[in-house]
Write an enzyme that holds these catalytic residues in place. Structure first.
Site, PDB file in Angstrom:
ATOM      1  NE  ARG A   8      -9.989  -2.642  -8.741  1.00  0.00           N
ATOM      2  CZ  ARG A   8      -9.442  -2.001  -7.687  1.00  0.00           C
ATOM      3  NH1 ARG A   8      -8.484  -2.607  -6.966  1.00  0.00           N
ATOM      4  NH2 ARG A   8      -9.839  -0.821  -7.332  1.00  0.00           N
ATOM      5  CG  ASN A  66     -12.297  -2.718   1.212  1.00  0.00           C
ATOM      6  OD1 ASN A  66     -11.430  -3.506   1.575  1.00  0.00           O
ATOM      7  ND2 ASN A  66     -12.038  -1.688   0.427  1.00  0.00           N
ATOM      8  NE  ARG A  78     -13.397  -3.833  -1.975  1.00  0.00           N
ATOM      9  CZ  ARG A  78     -12.383  -3.259  -2.602  1.00  0.00           C
ATOM     10  NH1 ARG A  78     -12.604  -2.454  -3.640  1.00  0.00           N
ATOM     11  NH2 ARG A  78     -11.139  -3.472  -2.195  1.00  0.00           N
ATOM     12  CE1 TYR A 128      -3.890  -2.032  -0.192  1.00  0.00           C
ATOM     13  CE2 TYR A 128      -3.552  -2.661   2.101  1.00  0.00           C
ATOM     14  CZ  TYR A 128      -4.253  -2.786   0.909  1.00  0.00           C
ATOM     15  OH  TYR A 128      -5.311  -3.658   0.824  1.00  0.00           O
ATOM     16  CG  PHE A 161      -7.107   5.807   5.292  1.00  0.00           C
ATOM     17  CD1 PHE A 161      -6.528   4.686   4.719  1.00  0.00           C
ATOM     18  CD2 PHE A 161      -7.421   6.881   4.462  1.00  0.00           C
ATOM     19  CE1 PHE A 161      -6.274   4.612   3.367  1.00  0.00           C
ATOM     20  CE2 PHE A 161      -7.164   6.825   3.094  1.00  0.00           C
ATOM     21  CZ  PHE A 161      -6.589   5.683   2.550  1.00  0.00           C
TER      22      PHE A 161
HETATM   23  N1  UDP Z   1      -8.794   2.419   2.303  1.00  0.00           N
HETATM   24  C1  UDP Z   1      -9.282   3.026   3.444  1.00  0.00           C
HETATM   25  N2  UDP Z   1      -9.806   4.305   3.342  1.00  0.00           N
HETATM   26  C2  UDP Z   1      -9.853   4.985   2.160  1.00  0.00           C
HETATM   27  C3  UDP Z   1      -9.341   4.353   1.014  1.00  0.00           C
HETATM   28  C4  UDP Z   1      -8.819   3.071   1.112  1.00  0.00           C
HETATM   29  O1  UDP Z   1      -9.245   2.450   4.528  1.00  0.00           O
HETATM   30  O2  UDP Z   1     -10.347   6.128   2.124  1.00  0.00           O
HETATM   31  C5  UDP Z   1      -8.267   1.052   2.401  1.00  0.00           C
HETATM   32  C6  UDP Z   1      -9.262   0.010   1.897  1.00  0.00           C
HETATM   33  O3  UDP Z   1      -9.124  -1.173   2.681  1.00  0.00           O
HETATM   34  C7  UDP Z   1      -8.779  -0.198   0.484  1.00  0.00           C
HETATM   35  C8  UDP Z   1      -7.261  -0.140   0.678  1.00  0.00           C
HETATM   36  O4  UDP Z   1      -7.091   0.926   1.620  1.00  0.00           O
HETATM   37  O5  UDP Z   1      -9.232  -1.424  -0.054  1.00  0.00           O
HETATM   38  C9  UDP Z   1      -6.469   0.138  -0.582  1.00  0.00           C
HETATM   39  O6  UDP Z   1      -6.953   1.323  -1.175  1.00  0.00           O
HETATM   40  P1  UDP Z   1      -7.079   1.441  -2.755  1.00  0.00           P
HETATM   41  O7  UDP Z   1      -7.368   2.876  -3.057  1.00  0.00           O
HETATM   42  O8  UDP Z   1      -5.922   0.797  -3.417  1.00  0.00           O
HETATM   43  O9  UDP Z   1      -8.444   0.634  -3.042  1.00  0.00           O
HETATM   44  P2  UDP Z   1      -8.705  -0.837  -3.661  1.00  0.00           P
HETATM   45  O10 UDP Z   1      -7.723  -1.025  -4.788  1.00  0.00           O
HETATM   46  O11 UDP Z   1      -8.556  -1.837  -2.560  1.00  0.00           O
HETATM   47  O12 UDP Z   1     -10.132  -0.772  -4.160  1.00  0.00           O
HETATM   48 MG    MG Z   2      -5.707  -0.747  -4.786  1.00  0.00          MG
END
Ligand code: UDP
Ligand code: MG
Length: 132
Positions: free
Chosen positions: A85, A112, A102, A49, A57
């Protein structure tokens, strides 16, 4: 055949919806070719990440992602990166429509349930990161 990295997060394991989520992946016709349960640590999360380490967060995300085991998978199929996705639904639970993973299970943006690579290039990096 395209590959993606899928990871069922600690909430999916704790809530016992792993079977339900795997069913959805299999029902779609994708192949799970590798699977393992393991624990994450802060170091690997800072890598995985890296785009989020400066977000307010991030500590909550690390605490959640290290709260229990995750299930990592390599999933294969035509256009599987985008297809997974679509099955997952968007990051924010409130935007995720019913019928998506989700949309059906999440009521929190951090917790999520599932990770899926966001591009073919990142899928290759993530598969290497978690499966070597
Ligand atoms: N996340 C969060 N708050 C936010 C955005 C993301 O806690 O406002 C967490 C959430 O678990 C998310 C992960 O960080 O799945 C990775 O973020 P990303 O933007 O890569 O989203 P994803 O690819 O998982 O949809
Ligand atoms: Mg992501």
């Amino acid at each position: 055949m395209e590959k993606t990295y899928i990871m069922l997060k600690p909430d999916a394991v704790k809530r016992k919806v792993v079977g339900n989520i795997i069913n959805r992946i299999e029902n779609k016709g994708y192949n799970i070719t590798t699977i393992k349960m393991f624990n994450l640590d802060e170091e690997i999360l800072k890598e995985h990440y890296s785009h989020l380490v400066d977000m307010p967060f991030f500590p909550e995300l690390v605490s959640f992602m290290t709260s229990g085991p995750v299930i990592g998978m390599i999933v294969e199929g035509d256009d599987v990166v985008q297809g997974m996705r679509n099955l997952m639904g968007p990051t924010k639970w409130v935007e995720a429509m019913p019928g998506t993973i989700r949309g059906d299970f999440a009521n929190n943006t951090t917790q999520n349930l599932i990770h899926g690579s966001d591009s073919v290039a990142n899928a290759i990096i993530e598969i290497e990161r978690f499966f070597g």
